[in-house]
Design an enzyme around this catalytic site. Structure first.
Site, PDB file in Angstrom:
ATOM      1  N   HIS A   1       0.915  -3.732   9.313  1.00  0.00           N
ATOM      2  CA  HIS A   1       2.298  -3.590   8.866  1.00  0.00           C
ATOM      3  C   HIS A   1       3.170  -3.093  10.008  1.00  0.00           C
ATOM      4  O   HIS A   1       2.734  -2.286  10.837  1.00  0.00           O
ATOM      5  CB  HIS A   1       2.404  -2.589   7.704  1.00  0.00           C
ATOM      6  CG  HIS A   1       2.228  -3.214   6.360  1.00  0.00           C
ATOM      7  ND1 HIS A   1       3.116  -4.141   5.846  1.00  0.00           N
ATOM      8  CD2 HIS A   1       1.282  -3.038   5.414  1.00  0.00           C
ATOM      9  CE1 HIS A   1       2.706  -4.509   4.641  1.00  0.00           C
ATOM     10  NE2 HIS A   1       1.598  -3.855   4.361  1.00  0.00           N
TER      11      HIS A   1
ATOM     12  N   HIS B   1       0.836  -1.206   0.000  1.00  0.00           N
ATOM     13  CA  HIS B   1       0.000   0.000   0.000  1.00  0.00           C
ATOM     14  C   HIS B   1       0.869   1.255   0.000  1.00  0.00           C
ATOM     15  O   HIS B   1       0.604   2.206  -0.753  1.00  0.00           O
ATOM     16  CB  HIS B   1      -0.918   0.005   1.219  1.00  0.00           C
ATOM     17  CG  HIS B   1      -2.174  -0.788   1.056  1.00  0.00           C
ATOM     18  ND1 HIS B   1      -2.162  -2.158   0.888  1.00  0.00           N
ATOM     19  CD2 HIS B   1      -3.486  -0.412   1.029  1.00  0.00           C
ATOM     20  CE1 HIS B   1      -3.413  -2.589   0.775  1.00  0.00           C
ATOM     21  NE2 HIS B   1      -4.233  -1.548   0.850  1.00  0.00           N
TER      22      HIS B   1
END
Length: 241
Positions: free
Chosen positions: A182, A133
């Protein structure tokens, strides 16, 4: 151009150094401290802040999803192609598609597990480093921002467009950390490599424009072939009699 070269070189240097640290496990304490700081001390399943912040984070993180980025890329490429800028459309598609391929290959190569300290607030299906992302947001939004800035003659508009691209990229990366999907170093690595890739693609675009292989909308200041501004915008210059 010098700024673009500097950003690309710095991004590659930081990513390389960061990847080495990640593989050796030296970033674990740093990553863990930040992830836990974003969670309620009594319940690590609960991100800090009111519930609406978590919902906003989910909306923001969608701006870096494959579906949204693919849609934006196809829309821009379609617009460029219909405007007669087919070479520019192909360049955008190759730049963003190449970034996506690079991200996938690196994820497979590093194969870093996702964070296990906190529950994930959204579903994830791939490896952790670098953040797809964060990287693809940088690749897509910075590439498109640079493209728009390239054809926009006013500096205020250039700064606004580039600033908007940078802010969007940063927000997407932060949302990935906040949602617990993440490690912070995943996002930092994605930002660095994505920015470097976008700058390299922009430099390639400038080189191709100089060769005439890609359409140039607004001549660069200082070009030997820069026409009279009135002629460029369709107005005949007045001649004295």
């Amino acid at each position: 151009m010098l700024v673009a070269i500097f950003v690309a070189a710095l991004g590659l240097f930081v990513f390389t150094h960061l990847a080495d640290e990640v593989m050796e496990g030296d970033t674990r304490a740093f990553d863990s401290a930040i992830l836990l700081a974003l969670r309620a001390p009594a319940d690590h399943a609960d991100p800090i802040g009111p519930i609406w912040v978590e919902e906003v984070a989910r909306d923001v993180t969608a701006l870096g999803s494959t579906a949204i980025l693919a849609y934006v890329t196809l829309a821009v490429c379609g617009f460029l192609a219909l405007s007669g800028r087919r070479s520019a459309a192909l360049l955008v598609a190759v730049s963003i598609g190449g970034g996506a391929l690079l991200s996938s290959v690196l994820k497979l190569g590093f194969d870093r597990p996702r964070p296990d300290l906190v529950p994930h607030a959204v579903e994830v299906y791939s490896a952790s480093f670098p953040s797809g992302h964060a990287m693809l947001s940088a690749v897509t939004y910075l590439t498109l921002g640079a493209l728009i800035a390239r054809v926009e003659p006013r500096w205020r508009t250039k700064i606004f467009v580039i600033g908007l691209a940078v802010v969007t990229t940063l927000l997407v990366g932060v949302s990935r950390i906040y949602l617990g999907v993440h490690w912070p170093t995943d996002v930092l690595g994605g930002w660095c490599l994505g920015a470097a890739w976008a700058m390299v693609c922009w430099l390639v675009a400038l080189w191709l424009q100089g060769r005439g292989s890609v359409e140039r909308d607004v001549p660069m200041v200082g070009d030997a072939a820069t026409p009279n501004p009135r002629v460029a915008f369709g107005t005949r210059p007045q001649t004295r009699r």
